[in-house]
Design an enzyme around this catalytic site. Structure first.
Site, PDB file in Angstrom:
ATOM      1  N   HIS A 154      20.464 -17.727 -11.931  1.00  0.00           N
ATOM      2  CA  HIS A 154      20.147 -18.601 -10.794  1.00  0.00           C
ATOM      3  C   HIS A 154      19.388 -19.852 -11.238  1.00  0.00           C
ATOM      4  O   HIS A 154      19.359 -20.844 -10.515  1.00  0.00           O
ATOM      5  CB  HIS A 154      19.418 -17.834  -9.683  1.00  0.00           C
ATOM      6  CG  HIS A 154      17.968 -17.594  -9.926  1.00  0.00           C
ATOM      7  ND1 HIS A 154      17.499 -16.584 -10.708  1.00  0.00           N
ATOM      8  CD2 HIS A 154      16.855 -18.257  -9.496  1.00  0.00           C
ATOM      9  CE1 HIS A 154      16.178 -16.625 -10.744  1.00  0.00           C
ATOM     10  NE2 HIS A 154      15.759 -17.630 -10.007  1.00  0.00           N
TER      11      HIS A 154
ATOM     12  N   HIS B 178      17.369 -17.116 -18.461  1.00  0.00           N
ATOM     13  CA  HIS B 178      16.959 -18.386 -17.848  1.00  0.00           C
ATOM     14  C   HIS B 178      16.445 -19.390 -18.885  1.00  0.00           C
ATOM     15  O   HIS B 178      16.828 -20.544 -18.898  1.00  0.00           O
ATOM     16  CB  HIS B 178      15.841 -18.177 -16.831  1.00  0.00           C
ATOM     17  CG  HIS B 178      16.165 -17.164 -15.770  1.00  0.00           C
ATOM     18  ND1 HIS B 178      17.408 -17.040 -15.220  1.00  0.00           N
ATOM     19  CD2 HIS B 178      15.396 -16.237 -15.149  1.00  0.00           C
ATOM     20  CE1 HIS B 178      17.392 -16.076 -14.300  1.00  0.00           C
ATOM     21  NE2 HIS B 178      16.180 -15.569 -14.252  1.00  0.00           N
TER      22      HIS B 178
ATOM     23  N   LYS C 287      19.395 -24.302  -9.851  1.00  0.00           N
ATOM     24  CA  LYS C 287      18.246 -25.080  -9.361  1.00  0.00           C
ATOM     25  C   LYS C 287      18.574 -26.568  -9.510  1.00  0.00           C
ATOM     26  O   LYS C 287      19.119 -26.983 -10.530  1.00  0.00           O
ATOM     27  CB  LYS C 287      16.988 -24.744 -10.179  1.00  0.00           C
ATOM     28  CG  LYS C 287      16.438 -23.354  -9.869  1.00  0.00           C
ATOM     29  CD  LYS C 287      15.144 -23.114 -10.604  1.00  0.00           C
ATOM     30  CE  LYS C 287      14.687 -21.673 -10.494  1.00  0.00           C
ATOM     31  NZ  LYS C 287      14.036 -21.331  -9.225  1.00  0.00           N
TER      32      LYS C 287
ATOM     33  N   ARG D 116      24.990   2.284   0.330  1.00  0.00           N
ATOM     34  CA  ARG D 116      25.086   3.718   0.620  1.00  0.00           C
ATOM     35  C   ARG D 116      24.626   4.084   2.029  1.00  0.00           C
ATOM     36  O   ARG D 116      25.188   4.989   2.650  1.00  0.00           O
ATOM     37  CB  ARG D 116      24.240   4.481  -0.389  1.00  0.00           C
ATOM     38  CG  ARG D 116      25.110   5.152  -1.418  1.00  0.00           C
ATOM     39  CD  ARG D 116      24.339   6.035  -2.306  1.00  0.00           C
ATOM     40  NE  ARG D 116      22.970   5.586  -2.467  1.00  0.00           N
ATOM     41  CZ  ARG D 116      22.218   5.878  -3.510  1.00  0.00           C
ATOM     42  NH1 ARG D 116      22.703   6.608  -4.475  1.00  0.00           N
ATOM     43  NH2 ARG D 116      20.975   5.464  -3.610  1.00  0.00           N
TER      44      ARG D 116
ATOM     45  N   GLU E 295       4.603 -17.590 -13.701  1.00  0.00           N
ATOM     46  CA  GLU E 295       4.627 -17.022 -12.348  1.00  0.00           C
ATOM     47  C   GLU E 295       3.267 -16.434 -12.024  1.00  0.00           C
ATOM     48  O   GLU E 295       2.579 -15.941 -12.920  1.00  0.00           O
ATOM     49  CB  GLU E 295       5.658 -15.904 -12.269  1.00  0.00           C
ATOM     50  CG  GLU E 295       7.068 -16.348 -12.523  1.00  0.00           C
ATOM     51  CD  GLU E 295       8.033 -15.205 -12.275  1.00  0.00           C
ATOM     52  OE1 GLU E 295       8.516 -15.093 -11.140  1.00  0.00           O
ATOM     53  OE2 GLU E 295       8.272 -14.413 -13.193  1.00  0.00           O
TER      54      GLU E 295
ATOM     55  N   ASP F 234      13.949 -10.136 -19.181  1.00  0.00           N
ATOM     56  CA  ASP F 234      14.022 -10.545 -17.779  1.00  0.00           C
ATOM     57  C   ASP F 234      14.141 -12.065 -17.626  1.00  0.00           C
ATOM     58  O   ASP F 234      14.825 -12.552 -16.741  1.00  0.00           O
ATOM     59  CB  ASP F 234      12.772 -10.032 -17.040  1.00  0.00           C
ATOM     60  CG  ASP F 234      12.805 -10.320 -15.549  1.00  0.00           C
ATOM     61  OD1 ASP F 234      13.824  -9.980 -14.923  1.00  0.00           O
ATOM     62  OD2 ASP F 234      11.832 -10.879 -15.015  1.00  0.00           O
TER      63      ASP F 234
ATOM     64  N   LYS G 226      22.236 -10.701 -13.052  1.00  0.00           N
ATOM     65  CA  LYS G 226      21.585 -10.197 -14.245  1.00  0.00           C
ATOM     66  C   LYS G 226      20.738  -8.976 -13.893  1.00  0.00           C
ATOM     67  O   LYS G 226      20.428  -8.819 -12.716  1.00  0.00           O
ATOM     68  CB  LYS G 226      20.734 -11.276 -14.890  1.00  0.00           C
ATOM     69  CG  LYS G 226      19.547 -11.719 -14.016  1.00  0.00           C
ATOM     70  CD  LYS G 226      18.613 -12.571 -14.779  1.00  0.00           C
ATOM     71  CE  LYS G 226      17.426 -11.801 -15.271  1.00  0.00           C
ATOM     72  NZ  LYS G 226      16.366 -11.636 -14.261  1.00  0.00           N
TER      73      LYS G 226
ATOM     74  N   LYS H  29       4.065 -13.218 -16.185  1.00  0.00           N
ATOM     75  CA  LYS H  29       3.672 -12.902 -14.812  1.00  0.00           C
ATOM     76  C   LYS H  29       2.157 -12.924 -14.742  1.00  0.00           C
ATOM     77  O   LYS H  29       1.471 -12.733 -15.742  1.00  0.00           O
ATOM     78  CB  LYS H  29       4.196 -11.521 -14.437  1.00  0.00           C
ATOM     79  CG  LYS H  29       5.713 -11.442 -14.509  1.00  0.00           C
ATOM     80  CD  LYS H  29       6.303 -10.748 -13.312  1.00  0.00           C
ATOM     81  CE  LYS H  29       7.812 -10.686 -13.363  1.00  0.00           C
ATOM     82  NZ  LYS H  29       8.466 -11.723 -12.559  1.00  0.00           N
TER      83      LYS H  29
HETATM   84  C1  BG6 Z   1      14.366 -13.392 -11.866  1.00  0.00           C
HETATM   85  C2  BG6 Z   1      13.477 -12.394 -12.560  1.00  0.00           C
HETATM   86  O1  BG6 Z   1      15.564 -13.541 -12.557  1.00  0.00           O
HETATM   87  O2  BG6 Z   1      13.695 -14.643 -11.796  1.00  0.00           O
HETATM   88  C3  BG6 Z   1      12.144 -12.276 -11.853  1.00  0.00           C
HETATM   89  O3  BG6 Z   1      14.132 -11.140 -12.601  1.00  0.00           O
HETATM   90  C4  BG6 Z   1      11.496 -13.623 -11.670  1.00  0.00           C
HETATM   91  O4  BG6 Z   1      11.275 -11.403 -12.553  1.00  0.00           O
HETATM   92  C5  BG6 Z   1      12.483 -14.617 -11.070  1.00  0.00           C
HETATM   93  O5  BG6 Z   1      10.370 -13.473 -10.825  1.00  0.00           O
HETATM   94  C6  BG6 Z   1      11.901 -16.022 -11.081  1.00  0.00           C
HETATM   95  O6  BG6 Z   1      12.744 -16.879 -10.369  1.00  0.00           O
HETATM   96  P1  BG6 Z   1      12.187 -18.193  -9.678  1.00  0.00           P
HETATM   97  O7  BG6 Z   1      13.395 -18.842  -9.110  1.00  0.00           O
HETATM   98  O8  BG6 Z   1      11.191 -17.744  -8.632  1.00  0.00           O
HETATM   99  O9  BG6 Z   1      11.527 -18.991 -10.750  1.00  0.00           O
END
Ligand code: BG6
Length: 491
Positions: free
Chosen positions: A178, A240, A182, A50, A216, A235, A148, A340
């Site tokens: 993603h 994942h 990896k 935007r 994390e 999330d 996502k 987290k």
């Molecule tokens: C994302 C989540 O998909 O993956 C995040 O939305 C998370 O909350 C992240 O921190 C973690 O990815 P990675 O590659 O750092 O393990």
């Protein structure tokens, strides 16, 4: 030296071009692929958002992002400038009815591969898709990449999938997870299907249980609005972690063809034992961090990170016990946990083999440890196979746990590309193997939904855990109740 095969010349339109994902992940990933000669010089990356920016403004932002997110030793000024020259910008309010989409027509080459990358809020996926379709921008060689979260629950996921599906065919739709990009996750396929030794052991005959941990240290990282609406189950686990579970549990596909691999993952998702609402409090634990310390530094609690003085029922931690109803996996629990503000950033899969059925060694010979295969996704990507071995020396038969240990970085000696590098190139190549098919997304939501509903229907809040701890104590009880323990530490 790695072999690099250049992809076809492409135009990539990134919606959400001024957002965090584009600046932190997509542009650095494209830079690396450009630097390594995989992105042909004539390709174009067109940012769309935007903000009323010019090409030059966008390039300046991109240059700043590269400085922040690309290793200084990899950022060569000449290459960077050549890369920045490939960047363009088109301001557009994707939600506005009167937005002028025809301007893209003039910028895009009709014969090139065309990638539309949606790095926006999922609520815009439908409107952007319709606008692209309406303006005749979707060519035979077009693909769309969806970040996502795809939906908030099953019905909203289906709405998004259907509205995108009205314009893009399934083989043009790349739903990104993603984690699948990896290196170590792709290595799971190699571990299982390029070696004979493990496949023979890969079943309830020999395996006691499997653990998947994605821990994390970060908190909400400026994404409070999104995260508080989402939580750890949506999330991280719904996507994942279930994908990791699929790669561990799937049957050997008949080929590496995208659909054959995804057929097998889908079977796993469909074989997950549905959770009865009455069992949800026993089989799942949700937590929320309170203030604490990580690496000796004080960190605030979830509500402070959220900037809220009202309580929130969103979980920043989830642990659960899943079961797969199949011959191979009957009675092998899969324990999953993610959160987290845990003490360290670590993602690993632990395959724990059964204990010895009988020991011929004297009781005092060893502190027994069952064999464990530990697959480290990050950091220090690698694999360790824990074994009992004899202590050297003449002092009788004493045994200790040791390990066969592969560290990928040491073994291969070059940098590990970020997941987005591989996935972006796969999109241009049109290879959807590492992307989620529609039915996988549906099956994952279908399994997760009863848990979300059971939580929503209960009066209790997520259990508090201090930042810097491994989650609420009930998550330890979840596994210890079964006579097992979470793997923490170096072995
Ligand atoms: C994302 C989540 O998909 O993956 C995040 O939305 C998370 O909350 C992240 O921190 C973690 O990815 P990675 O590659 O750092 O393990």
């Amino acid at each position: 030296m790695q072999r690099i095969h250049p992809v076809a010349v492409f135009d990539c339109v990134v919606f959400g071009a001024t957002g965090d994902l584009t600046l932190r992940k997509l542009l650095p990933a494209l830079y690396y692929r450009f630097r390594d000669g995989q992105v042909p010089d004539e390709s174009r990356i067109i940012g769309a958002a935007r903000s009323p920016l010019s090409d030059e403004d966008f390039r300046r932002r991109a240059a700043h992002a590269l400085m922040e997110h690309v290793d200084a030793k990899d950022l060569d000024a000449k290459t960077r400038d050549r890369f920045l020259d490939r960047l363009f910008y088109l301001p557009i309010d994707a939600a506005a009815k009167d937005a002028d989409w025809s301007r893209f027509q003039a910028m895009l080459d009709p014969d090139r591969v065309r990638v539309f990358y949606f790095a926006t809020s999922p609520s815009l996926y439908g409107p952007i898709t319709q606008a692209l379709g309406g303006a005749g921008l979707v060519t035979e060689k077009s693909r769309v990449v969806l970040e996502k979260p795809i939906g908030h629950d099953l019905p909203s996921a289906l709405r998004i999938i259907d509205s995108v599906g009205a314009v893009f065919r399934e083989d043009q739709t790349f739903r990104i997870d993603h984690y699948l990009g990896k290196e170590t996750v792709q290595n799971l396929l190699a571990l299982r299907f390029a070696n004979t030794i493990f496949e023979r052991l890969w079943s309830s005959d020999v395996i006691d249980h499997v653990q998947i941990t994605v821990a994390e240290t970060v908190g909400l990282e400026g994404r409070a609005g999104y995260y508080d609406h989402s939580g750890a189950l949506r999330d991280m686990l719904q996507n994942h972690m279930l994908q990791l579970l699929c790669l561990i549990a799937m049957e050997p596909p008949v080929s590496l063809d995208a659909d054959r691999v995804r057929d097998e993952k889908l079977k796993v998702l469909r074989a997950l034992k549905p959770m009865d609402p009455h069992d949800v409090p026993t089989l799942t634990v949700r937590g929320q961090y309170t203030q604490g310390a990580i690496d000796g530094q004080p960190v605030p609690g979830y509500l402070t990170d959220l900037g809220s003085d009202k309580p929130s029922r969103t979980e920043s931690f989830v642990a659960l016990k899943a079961e797969i109803c199949s011959w191979r996996w009957a009675n092998v629990p899969f324990y999953l946990r993610t959160g987290k503000r845990l003490p360290q950033k670590v993602s690993e899969i632990v395959i724990q083999f059964k204990a010895l059925p009988f020991s011929i060694f004297p009781a005092e010979a060893a502190e027994w440890q069952p064999n464990r295969l530990i697959i480290r996704l990050q950091p220090e990507e690698g694999m360790r196979l824990g074994m009992m071995t004899k202590d050297p020396g003449p002092g009788g038969m004493r045994l200790s746990p040791t390990a066969l240990d592969i560290r990928f970085e040491k073994t291969f000696g070059h940098r590990f590309p970020d997941a987005y590098e591989r996935l972006l190139m796969d999109t241009v190549r049109g290879d959807p193997t590492l992307f989620m098919r529609r039915d996988e997304v549906e099956a994952a939501w279908t399994w997760v939904e009863p848990i979300l509903e059971a939580w929503a229907g209960r009066p209790d809040h997520p259990r508090p855990y201090p930042a810097g701890s491994w989650g609420p104590t009930s998550s330890i009880a979840l596994i210890e109740r079964d006579g097992r323990t979470w793997h923490e530490g170096a072995d």
